[in-house]
Design a protein around this motif. Structure first.
Motif, mmCIF file in Angstrom:
data_model
loop_
_atom_site.group_PDB
_atom_site.id
_atom_site.type_symbol
_atom_site.label_atom_id
_atom_site.label_comp_id
_atom_site.label_asym_id
_atom_site.label_seq_id
_atom_site.Cartn_x
_atom_site.Cartn_y
_atom_site.Cartn_z
ATOM 1 N N VAL A 1 1.353 4.231 -3.038
ATOM 2 C CA VAL A 1 1.271 5.681 -2.779
ATOM 3 C C VAL A 1 2.543 6.370 -3.270
ATOM 4 O O VAL A 1 2.486 7.435 -3.901
ATOM 5 C CB VAL A 1 1.051 5.941 -1.279
ATOM 6 N N SER B 1 0.830 -1.204 0.000
ATOM 7 C CA SER B 1 0.000 0.000 0.000
ATOM 8 C C SER B 1 0.865 1.255 0.000
ATOM 9 O O SER B 1 0.618 2.201 -0.762
ATOM 10 C CB SER B 1 -0.921 -0.009 1.232
ATOM 11 N N LYS B 2 1.914 1.264 0.821
ATOM 12 C CA LYS B 2 2.809 2.418 0.870
ATOM 13 C C LYS B 2 3.564 2.580 -0.442
ATOM 14 O O LYS B 2 3.808 3.706 -0.902
ATOM 15 C CB LYS B 2 3.771 2.277 2.043
ATOM 16 N N ARG C 1 2.632 6.498 -7.132
ATOM 17 C CA ARG C 1 1.706 7.518 -7.653
ATOM 18 C C ARG C 1 2.278 8.919 -7.471
ATOM 19 O O ARG C 1 2.028 9.810 -8.284
ATOM 20 C CB ARG C 1 0.362 7.408 -6.956
#
Length: 255
Positions: free
Chosen positions: A96, A92-93, A99
Motif C-alpha cells: 500500500v 500488505s502495508k 503504491r
C-alpha cells in the motif's frame, strides 16, 4: 469433495507437467567448473545457471493466464527461509505504501537475495524473459538488481526508455558493490521505482548453500535493518524518516 486419491493424482499430474515445461541449460555439459573461492566476476556455475532457469519456468507459470490464482502480486522466496511472525501483514502495508509513492512500482524487497521479493504479477513474464536472456552472465540475485535498476536491454529502465523513444537504451555502468548509498545527490527517480522494507521479514535458516561450496555468511535476523546486506543502489538515503512507514524510499524526495 475430492478424495485423497483424486488429490494425489492431481499433484502427480501437475508435477509431471512442471517437469515437462522445465527449462534446461543446453551448455551445461560443456561448461567449465567455477571456483567459488575465487570468482570476482560472479560467473554463474552450472547449478546456479539451472537455478536461474528454474526461476524462469516458475515466473512464466505464475505470470500466465490464470497463473498465481489470478493474484495481483507475486512473492518469491527460497526453500531455506521462514517468514517472520506477523510479516505477511507488514508486506500488505508495504505494498500500500509503495503504491502511494509510485502506482507503477516494479519491486519490493523484504529480505536478502531472492527471498521475500514482491513484484506485480503482470511483470512476471518480463522478469522471466530478462533472467533467461542473461542467465549465463550473472547469478539470479544480481540479475534481479540489473532488471530493476540497471540499464541492460529488457530491464525496467531500458523498457521505459524504449517506450519513450522507440530505442532501447543501455544505461551507465552500475557499481553493484555493497557500499555507498543512493538518494543523496538529487538524481531523478527511475520511471518505475523499487522499494526496500526497512526491516527484514524472513529468517534464513540455511547453513550451507546447495549451489556453492562456500558456506553462507551472516544473515539478518527477523526485524533487523537490511541496509548492510544490500547492493549499493538499494542503500537508499534518509531511511530514518521512513521508519514508521516501513519502506524506503517513502516518498520521491527520499529517493
Amino acid at each position: 469433495p475430492a478424495s485423497p486419491g483424486d488429490i494425489q493424482r492431481r499433484v502427480s499430474l501437475e508435477a509431471a507437467t512442471d517437469a515437462d515445461r522445465r527449462r534446461f541449460d543446453p551448455g551445461a555439459a560443456s561448461m567449465p567448473a567455477v571456483d567459488d573461492q575465487h570468482n570476482p566476476k560472479d560467473i554463474p556455475g552450472q547449478r546456479v545457471r539451472q537455478q536461474t532457469l528454474d526461476l524462469v519456468s516458475l515466473l512464466r507459470d505464475v505470470g500466465g493466464v490464470g497463473g498465481g490464482g489470478g493474484a495481483d502480486y507475486v512473492m518469491l522466496s527460497e526453500d531455506d527461509a521462514l517468514m517472520c511472525g506477523g510479516h505477511l501483514g507488514d508486506v500488505s502495508k508495504a505494498i500500500v505504501a509503495a503504491r502511494a509513492v509510485d502506482p507503477a512500482w516494479s519491486m519490493l524487497r523484504t529480505s536478502i537475495g531472492f527471498i521475500g521479493i514482491v513484484i506485480p504479477r503482470a511483470d512476471a513474464g518480463a522478469l522471466g524473459d530478462f533472467l533467461e536472456a542473461y542467465y549465463q552472465s550473472k547469478p539470479p540475485d544480481i540479475l534481479l538488481i540489473e532488471w530493476v535498476h540497471g540499464g541492460w536491454p529488457g530491464s525496467v529502465r531500458a523498457t521505459a526508455a524504449a517506450a519513450q523513444d522507440g530505442q532501447p537504451r543501455v544505461g551507465e555502468n552500475q557499481n553493484l558493490g555493497k557500499g555507498g548509498q543512493v538518494g543523496q545527490g538529487g538524481g531523478a527517480p527511475p520511471p518505475r521505482m523499487h522499494f526496500v522494507a526497512t526491516r527484514n521479514g524472513f529468517e534464513h535458516i540455511g547453513a550451507v548453500s546447495s549451489l556453492r561450496r562456500t558456506g553462507l555468511s551472516h544473515t539478518p535476523a527477523c526485524g533487523a535493518a537490511l541496509t548492510s546486506f544490500l547492493w549499493a543502489m538499494e542503500r537508499f538515503g534518509k531511511t530514518a524518516r521512513c521508519a514508521e512507514i516501513g519502506i524506503v524510499p517513502c516518498d520521491r524526495v527520499a529517493y
